[in-house]
Design an enzyme around this catalytic site. Structure first.
Site, mmCIF file in Angstrom:
data_model
loop_
_atom_site.group_PDB
_atom_site.id
_atom_site.type_symbol
_atom_site.label_atom_id
_atom_site.label_comp_id
_atom_site.label_asym_id
_atom_site.label_seq_id
_atom_site.Cartn_x
_atom_site.Cartn_y
_atom_site.Cartn_z
ATOM 1 N N PHE A 1 0.037 8.062 57.909
ATOM 2 C CA PHE A 1 -1.004 8.899 58.483
ATOM 3 C C PHE A 1 -2.252 9.004 57.617
ATOM 4 O O PHE A 1 -3.312 9.400 58.098
ATOM 5 C CB PHE A 1 -0.482 10.320 58.739
ATOM 6 C CG PHE A 1 0.670 10.372 59.703
ATOM 7 C CD1 PHE A 1 0.859 9.388 60.657
ATOM 8 C CD2 PHE A 1 1.579 11.431 59.645
ATOM 9 C CE1 PHE A 1 1.920 9.444 61.541
ATOM 10 C CE2 PHE A 1 2.641 11.493 60.533
ATOM 11 C CZ PHE A 1 2.812 10.501 61.478
ATOM 12 N N SER A 2 -2.161 8.695 56.319
ATOM 13 C CA SER A 2 -3.283 8.976 55.437
ATOM 14 C C SER A 2 -3.248 8.110 54.189
ATOM 15 O O SER A 2 -2.217 7.519 53.861
ATOM 16 C CB SER A 2 -3.273 10.458 55.035
ATOM 17 O OG SER A 2 -2.078 10.770 54.329
ATOM 18 N N THR A 3 -4.391 8.073 53.490
ATOM 19 C CA THR A 3 -4.517 7.438 52.186
ATOM 20 C C THR A 3 -5.080 8.479 51.228
ATOM 21 O O THR A 3 -5.983 9.241 51.588
ATOM 22 C CB THR A 3 -5.466 6.221 52.251
ATOM 23 O OG1 THR A 3 -4.948 5.279 53.193
ATOM 24 C CG2 THR A 3 -5.596 5.555 50.892
ATOM 25 N N ASP B 1 8.638 19.934 57.243
ATOM 26 C CA ASP B 1 8.921 18.632 56.631
ATOM 27 C C ASP B 1 9.185 18.793 55.131
ATOM 28 O O ASP B 1 8.584 18.110 54.299
ATOM 29 C CB ASP B 1 7.769 17.659 56.861
ATOM 30 C CG ASP B 1 8.164 16.201 56.619
ATOM 31 O OD1 ASP B 1 9.384 15.910 56.551
ATOM 32 O OD2 ASP B 1 7.265 15.356 56.492
ATOM 33 N N LYS C 1 -7.491 13.209 50.303
ATOM 34 C CA LYS C 1 -6.591 12.729 51.344
ATOM 35 C C LYS C 1 -7.391 12.438 52.606
ATOM 36 O O LYS C 1 -7.948 13.346 53.221
ATOM 37 C CB LYS C 1 -5.496 13.767 51.619
ATOM 38 C CG LYS C 1 -4.481 13.367 52.666
ATOM 39 C CD LYS C 1 -3.400 14.449 52.805
ATOM 40 C CE LYS C 1 -2.342 14.074 53.818
ATOM 41 N NZ LYS C 1 -1.295 15.127 53.930
ATOM 42 N N GLY D 1 0.531 6.631 53.198
ATOM 43 C CA GLY D 1 1.603 6.750 54.172
ATOM 44 C C GLY D 1 1.128 6.277 55.525
ATOM 45 O O GLY D 1 0.069 5.649 55.654
#
Length: 357
Positions: free
Chosen positions: A70-72, A183, A86, A68
């Protein structure tokens, strides 16, 4: 991402790197603490070194199973079991997101919330090692077509709804400090090998809420995702537990209709499309109005009374006035009552403001 997709990623050669990394990175103590027979950690999540993280991911060459803004997320093996690693992006703001998620997950223990196994905070790229969910996420299962394993059956949809509701009830009422997730959406509901729901992604979570909290400044990052965000929060800048309730109501509508919460191509909000039908459903009058709302892919393979009840509950959750929305405890009780046939009347009582909120 369905289980077949995970198999393709893990066995395409990247998996060998992950497995090798696990062996290479093991130390005398083992990277992780023991787990009891019920699956809960006997001790809290372990702190890992950056070298251990590199080893278990083959220096970040193992399969990427999620990505995404913000992260992999990398697939890895930890003590013989699959896990999701993560890795947050490197920036001051995103490191704050990592710290928020880490701090929140360290306080949580619930069967329907993704379990934190370990973490590494030695670098700006914060790392969370989480339990692996073999069947991807709910968005993929509902909207991914045949690639995601076919149409999700009605009974499984209701079960997933109840499991997510229980996770949110725990966050709101049963943990200390209390937590607002911030979220709730289909892609943040993971499905394990048994198709049980695991709520994940706590980067937007806020702890310590007693009623409501206003963002510190106008520059504060907006919580939530398109299609799921509480309109009252957008107008007021105040996030409450009822903001999560609204998002859960949208999730219920997705489970009911099989439609996405937000269609970017058309700029369509599911709540706007269904607004006229939701006004009818909000009364919970038993008129069968939900029949035309049910995902057509199910055909007749669903319980009409349950579908009407879910529609009424979703309508109550996405109501404009937050004070008249049910609490997550109410939602759990209402879903649990479906087997006794009392769900519709229970929703009807709350929807006109006379029940507990």
């Amino acid at each position: 991402m369905g289980v077949q997709r995970y198999k393709e990623l893990f066995f395409c050669g990247c998996g060998a790197n992950a497995a090798a990394g696990d062996r290479e990175g093991a130390d005398d103590d083992g990277a992780f603490g023991a787990f009891d027979e019920k699956g809960g950690p006997e001790a809290g999540p372990r702190s890992l070194s950056w070298a251990q993280v590199e080893a278990m991911t083959g220096r970040f060459t193992s399969a990427v199973v999620g990505e995404g803004g913000f992260s992999t997320v990398y697939l890895a093996r930890l003590s013989g079991a699959l896990a999701a690693v993560k890795v947050h992006r490197s920036s001051e703001r995103l490191h704050r997101v990592f710290r928020q998620e880490l701090e929140t997950l360290q306080h949580l223990s619930h069967p329907h919330i993704v379990r934190l196994l370990a973490f590494c905070d030695q670098q700006e790229e914060g790392v969370l090692v989480l339990e692996f969910a073999a069947n991807g996420n709910l968005h993929e299962r509902l909207h991914g077509g045949g690639k995601a394993g076919g149409t999700m059956p009605w009974a499984r949809r209701v079960t997933v709804a109840l499991q997510v509701a229980r996770a949110l009830e725990y966050l709101h009422d049963r943990c200390e400090p209390q937590v607002v997730h911030g979220d709730v959406k289909a892609s943040n509901v993971l499905l394990d090998a048994s198709m049980c729901a695991k709520l994940c992604d706590f980067g937007s979570a806020r702890m310590g809420f007693s009623a409501a909290v206003r963002p510190r400044s106008s520059a504060h990052t907006m919580l939530g995702s398109p299609g799921y965000v509480d309109p009252h929060y957008i107008r007021s800048g105040v996030v409450t537990k009822k903001s999560d309730v609204y998002s859960f109501g949208v999730l219920l509508l997705e489970l009911l209709t099989g439609m996405e919460a937000f269609c970017a191509e058309e700029g369509r909000l599911l709540t706007a499309v269904l607004a006229p039908r939701l006004r009818d459903a909000r009364g919970g009058g038993g008129g069968g109005d939900a029949r035309g709302l049910v995902d057509e892919r199910l055909g007749t393979a669903y319980d009409a009374a349950e579908a009407e009840a879910v529609a009424a509950l979703a309508a109550a959750c996405v109501g404009e006035n937050p004070s008249l929305r049910p609490s997550m405890a109410d939602v759990v009780r209402t879903l649990e009552q479906s087997a006794q046939g009392s769900i519709v009347s229970a929703v009807g009582r709350r929807s006109d403001g006379h029940g507990k909120v």
